[in-house]
Motif scaffolding. Structure first.
Motif, PDB file in Angstrom:
ATOM      1  N   ALA A  53     -42.698  -8.366  49.783  1.00  0.00           N
ATOM      2  CA  ALA A  53     -41.485  -9.191  49.804  1.00  0.00           C
ATOM      3  C   ALA A  53     -40.327  -8.524  50.535  1.00  0.00           C
ATOM      4  O   ALA A  53     -39.560  -9.195  51.228  1.00  0.00           O
ATOM      5  CB  ALA A  53     -41.076  -9.555  48.381  1.00  0.00           C
ATOM      6  N   VAL A  54     -40.181  -7.222  50.398  1.00  0.00           N
ATOM      7  CA  VAL A  54     -39.071  -6.527  51.059  1.00  0.00           C
ATOM      8  C   VAL A  54     -39.253  -6.585  52.576  1.00  0.00           C
ATOM      9  O   VAL A  54     -38.313  -6.900  53.312  1.00  0.00           O
ATOM     10  CB  VAL A  54     -38.952  -5.072  50.555  1.00  0.00           C
ATOM     11  CG1 VAL A  54     -37.912  -4.300  51.357  1.00  0.00           C
ATOM     12  CG2 VAL A  54     -38.616  -5.054  49.073  1.00  0.00           C
ATOM     13  N   ALA A  55     -40.447  -6.306  53.038  1.00  0.00           N
ATOM     14  CA  ALA A  55     -40.709  -6.364  54.482  1.00  0.00           C
ATOM     15  C   ALA A  55     -40.588  -7.796  54.993  1.00  0.00           C
ATOM     16  O   ALA A  55     -40.012  -8.022  56.066  1.00  0.00           O
ATOM     17  CB  ALA A  55     -42.086  -5.788  54.791  1.00  0.00           C
ATOM     18  N   LEU A  56     -41.106  -8.766  54.244  1.00  0.00           N
ATOM     19  CA  LEU A  56     -40.963 -10.172  54.636  1.00  0.00           C
ATOM     20  C   LEU A  56     -39.494 -10.532  54.805  1.00  0.00           C
ATOM     21  O   LEU A  56     -39.089 -11.133  55.804  1.00  0.00           O
ATOM     22  CB  LEU A  56     -41.590 -11.093  53.585  1.00  0.00           C
ATOM     23  CG  LEU A  56     -43.107 -11.156  53.514  1.00  0.00           C
ATOM     24  CD1 LEU A  56     -43.548 -11.849  52.220  1.00  0.00           C
ATOM     25  CD2 LEU A  56     -43.673 -11.863  54.730  1.00  0.00           C
ATOM     26  N   ASN A  57     -38.699 -10.159  53.815  1.00  0.00           N
ATOM     27  CA  ASN A  57     -37.276 -10.477  53.832  1.00  0.00           C
ATOM     28  C   ASN A  57     -36.568  -9.815  55.008  1.00  0.00           C
ATOM     29  O   ASN A  57     -35.789 -10.448  55.717  1.00  0.00           O
ATOM     30  CB  ASN A  57     -36.628 -10.047  52.519  1.00  0.00           C
ATOM     31  CG  ASN A  57     -35.168 -10.399  52.471  1.00  0.00           C
ATOM     32  OD1 ASN A  57     -34.792 -11.560  52.411  1.00  0.00           O
ATOM     33  ND2 ASN A  57     -34.321  -9.380  52.509  1.00  0.00           N
ATOM     34  N   ASN A  58     -36.823  -8.534  55.203  1.00  0.00           N
ATOM     35  CA  ASN A  58     -36.083  -7.806  56.228  1.00  0.00           C
ATOM     36  C   ASN A  58     -36.469  -8.218  57.642  1.00  0.00           C
ATOM     37  O   ASN A  58     -35.612  -8.292  58.523  1.00  0.00           O
ATOM     38  CB  ASN A  58     -36.217  -6.307  55.998  1.00  0.00           C
ATOM     39  CG  ASN A  58     -35.486  -5.865  54.741  1.00  0.00           C
ATOM     40  OD1 ASN A  58     -34.833  -6.660  54.071  1.00  0.00           O
ATOM     41  ND2 ASN A  58     -35.595  -4.604  54.407  1.00  0.00           N
ATOM     42  N   VAL A  59     -37.742  -8.517  57.869  1.00  0.00           N
ATOM     43  CA  VAL A  59     -38.143  -9.022  59.192  1.00  0.00           C
ATOM     44  C   VAL A  59     -37.543 -10.413  59.409  1.00  0.00           C
ATOM     45  O   VAL A  59     -37.030 -10.709  60.485  1.00  0.00           O
ATOM     46  CB  VAL A  59     -39.677  -9.039  59.354  1.00  0.00           C
ATOM     47  CG1 VAL A  59     -40.084  -9.763  60.634  1.00  0.00           C
ATOM     48  CG2 VAL A  59     -40.226  -7.613  59.366  1.00  0.00           C
ATOM     49  N   ALA A  60     -37.566 -11.255  58.377  1.00  0.00           N
ATOM     50  CA  ALA A  60     -36.971 -12.595  58.492  1.00  0.00           C
ATOM     51  C   ALA A  60     -35.483 -12.489  58.827  1.00  0.00           C
ATOM     52  O   ALA A  60     -34.979 -13.213  59.690  1.00  0.00           O
ATOM     53  CB  ALA A  60     -37.161 -13.379  57.194  1.00  0.00           C
ATOM     54  N   TYR A  61     -34.788 -11.593  58.156  1.00  0.00           N
ATOM     55  CA  TYR A  61     -33.358 -11.395  58.401  1.00  0.00           C
ATOM     56  C   TYR A  61     -33.120 -10.970  59.851  1.00  0.00           C
ATOM     57  O   TYR A  61     -32.244 -11.507  60.532  1.00  0.00           O
ATOM     58  CB  TYR A  61     -32.795 -10.364  57.426  1.00  0.00           C
ATOM     59  CG  TYR A  61     -31.332 -10.091  57.651  1.00  0.00           C
ATOM     60  CD1 TYR A  61     -30.369 -10.933  57.115  1.00  0.00           C
ATOM     61  CD2 TYR A  61     -30.912  -9.010  58.416  1.00  0.00           C
ATOM     62  CE1 TYR A  61     -29.014 -10.704  57.328  1.00  0.00           C
ATOM     63  CE2 TYR A  61     -29.566  -8.767  58.626  1.00  0.00           C
ATOM     64  CZ  TYR A  61     -28.621  -9.617  58.087  1.00  0.00           C
ATOM     65  OH  TYR A  61     -27.289  -9.386  58.299  1.00  0.00           O
ATOM     66  N   MET A  62     -33.884 -10.002  60.316  1.00  0.00           N
ATOM     67  CA  MET A  62     -33.714  -9.513  61.687  1.00  0.00           C
ATOM     68  C   MET A  62     -34.000 -10.615  62.715  1.00  0.00           C
ATOM     69  O   MET A  62     -33.293 -10.732  63.714  1.00  0.00           O
ATOM     70  CB  MET A  62     -34.614  -8.307  61.931  1.00  0.00           C
ATOM     71  CG  MET A  62     -34.193  -7.071  61.183  1.00  0.00           C
ATOM     72  SD  MET A  62     -35.402  -5.742  61.407  1.00  0.00           S
ATOM     73  CE  MET A  62     -34.673  -4.446  60.425  1.00  0.00           C
ATOM     74  N   MET A  63     -35.032 -11.405  62.451  1.00  0.00           N
ATOM     75  CA  MET A  63     -35.369 -12.498  63.366  1.00  0.00           C
ATOM     76  C   MET A  63     -34.253 -13.542  63.390  1.00  0.00           C
ATOM     77  O   MET A  63     -33.849 -14.006  64.457  1.00  0.00           O
ATOM     78  CB  MET A  63     -36.699 -13.140  62.960  1.00  0.00           C
ATOM     79  CG  MET A  63     -37.892 -12.243  63.169  1.00  0.00           C
ATOM     80  SD  MET A  63     -39.424 -12.999  62.585  1.00  0.00           S
ATOM     81  CE  MET A  63     -39.738 -14.119  63.947  1.00  0.00           C
ATOM     82  N   ALA A  64     -33.768 -13.918  62.214  1.00  0.00           N
ATOM     83  CA  ALA A  64     -32.715 -14.939  62.136  1.00  0.00           C
ATOM     84  C   ALA A  64     -31.431 -14.432  62.787  1.00  0.00           C
ATOM     85  O   ALA A  64     -30.781 -15.173  63.539  1.00  0.00           O
ATOM     86  CB  ALA A  64     -32.457 -15.324  60.680  1.00  0.00           C
ATOM     87  N   GLU A  65     -31.076 -13.189  62.528  1.00  0.00           N
ATOM     88  CA  GLU A  65     -29.868 -12.617  63.131  1.00  0.00           C
ATOM     89  C   GLU A  65     -29.972 -12.588  64.650  1.00  0.00           C
ATOM     90  O   GLU A  65     -28.979 -12.772  65.344  1.00  0.00           O
ATOM     91  CB  GLU A  65     -29.621 -11.201  62.606  1.00  0.00           C
ATOM     92  CG  GLU A  65     -29.022 -11.166  61.233  1.00  0.00           C
ATOM     93  CD  GLU A  65     -27.607 -11.717  61.188  1.00  0.00           C
ATOM     94  OE1 GLU A  65     -26.732 -11.201  61.894  1.00  0.00           O
ATOM     95  OE2 GLU A  65     -27.392 -12.680  60.435  1.00  0.00           O
ATOM     96  N   GLY A  66     -31.174 -12.334  65.142  1.00  0.00           N
ATOM     97  CA  GLY A  66     -31.385 -12.288  66.582  1.00  0.00           C
ATOM     98  C   GLY A  66     -31.612 -13.647  67.212  1.00  0.00           C
ATOM     99  O   GLY A  66     -31.736 -13.758  68.432  1.00  0.00           O
ATOM    100  N   GLY A  67     -31.712 -14.691  66.377  1.00  0.00           N
ATOM    101  CA  GLY A  67     -31.934 -16.041  66.883  1.00  0.00           C
ATOM    102  C   GLY A  67     -33.302 -16.238  67.487  1.00  0.00           C
ATOM    103  O   GLY A  67     -33.513 -17.130  68.309  1.00  0.00           O
ATOM    104  N   GLU A  68     -34.263 -15.427  67.073  1.00  0.00           N
ATOM    105  CA  GLU A  68     -35.603 -15.530  67.647  1.00  0.00           C
ATOM    106  C   GLU A  68     -36.583 -16.199  66.685  1.00  0.00           C
ATOM    107  O   GLU A  68     -36.536 -15.959  65.488  1.00  0.00           O
ATOM    108  CB  GLU A  68     -36.119 -14.147  68.045  1.00  0.00           C
ATOM    109  CG  GLU A  68     -36.237 -13.199  66.874  1.00  0.00           C
ATOM    110  CD  GLU A  68     -36.729 -11.833  67.271  1.00  0.00           C
ATOM    111  OE1 GLU A  68     -37.947 -11.665  67.423  1.00  0.00           O
ATOM    112  OE2 GLU A  68     -35.863 -10.950  67.425  1.00  0.00           O
ATOM    113  N   ASP A  69     -37.419 -17.041  67.200  1.00  0.00           N
ATOM    114  CA  ASP A  69     -38.468 -17.742  66.441  1.00  0.00           C
ATOM    115  C   ASP A  69     -37.985 -18.101  65.033  1.00  0.00           C
ATOM    116  O   ASP A  69     -38.463 -17.581  64.028  1.00  0.00           O
ATOM    117  CB  ASP A  69     -39.740 -16.902  66.383  1.00  0.00           C
ATOM    118  CG  ASP A  69     -40.960 -17.731  66.008  1.00  0.00           C
ATOM    119  OD1 ASP A  69     -40.803 -18.922  65.639  1.00  0.00           O
ATOM    120  OD2 ASP A  69     -42.079 -17.207  66.066  1.00  0.00           O
ATOM    121  N   LEU A  70     -37.019 -19.007  64.994  1.00  0.00           N
ATOM    122  CA  LEU A  70     -36.385 -19.370  63.725  1.00  0.00           C
ATOM    123  C   LEU A  70     -37.353 -20.027  62.750  1.00  0.00           C
ATOM    124  O   LEU A  70     -37.181 -19.897  61.532  1.00  0.00           O
ATOM    125  CB  LEU A  70     -35.170 -20.248  63.985  1.00  0.00           C
ATOM    126  CG  LEU A  70     -34.050 -19.558  64.783  1.00  0.00           C
ATOM    127  CD1 LEU A  70     -32.906 -20.522  65.047  1.00  0.00           C
ATOM    128  CD2 LEU A  70     -33.558 -18.313  64.079  1.00  0.00           C
TER     129      LEU A  70
END
Length: 144
Positions: A53-70
């Motif tokens: 869950a921690v890795a899922l959350n942190n990768v999701a956060y980084m992707m959303a912040e970067g505007g990539e593959d929302l």
């Protein structure tokens, strides 16, 4: 080099199939502002343990912040939320991922359910990252 990071790198070498040293290293690097270095390590954690869950959350956060593959960012955030339904960091990532992908009203509706369990009093002290998508009135401001 940071001694703690070096120790975790050594642990990763000794236990390449154990997600814990990978996760600890990624968290440390992330905390030190080295997100570009931390992200592939989080992704390695997900290869070893796909439901971390921690890795899922942190990768999701980084992707959303970067505007990539929302779409993928939102899917990862939803999986993290299933694993940690009461976690405010996960709710925050889900709100940010949702808001970048859909209308600005959805994240507020989806995250208000975590407020009653919040240890923060009053709940207005919580800041939701990306609560409004860019280009909308109030975008980038703290949530109320």
């Amino acid at each position: 080099m940071n001694p703690a990071a070096e120790a975790f790198r050594n642990a990763v070498k000794l236990r390449p199939n154990d997600p814990i040293p990978h996760l600890r290293l990624a968290l440390l690097l992330d905390q030190q502002g080295e997100r570009a270095v931390a992200r592939p390590i989080y992704e390695q954690v997900l290869k070893i343990e796909p439901d971390n869950a921690v890795a899922l959350n942190n990768v999701a956060y980084m992707m959303a912040e970067g505007g990539e593959d929302l779409d993928q960012a939102l899917a990862l955030a939803q999986r993290a939320k299933q694993k940690l339904p009461e976690n405010l960091d996960v709710a925050d990532t889900l709100a940010g991922s949702t808001s970048r992908r859909t209308s600005a009203t959805t994240p507020f509706r989806s995250t208000t359910t975590c407020w009653p369990s919040s240890p923060i009093d009053p709940p207005s002290a919580i800041t939701w990252h990306g609560a409004l998508p860019e280009g909308r009135p109030g975008a980038g401001q703290e949530g109320a």
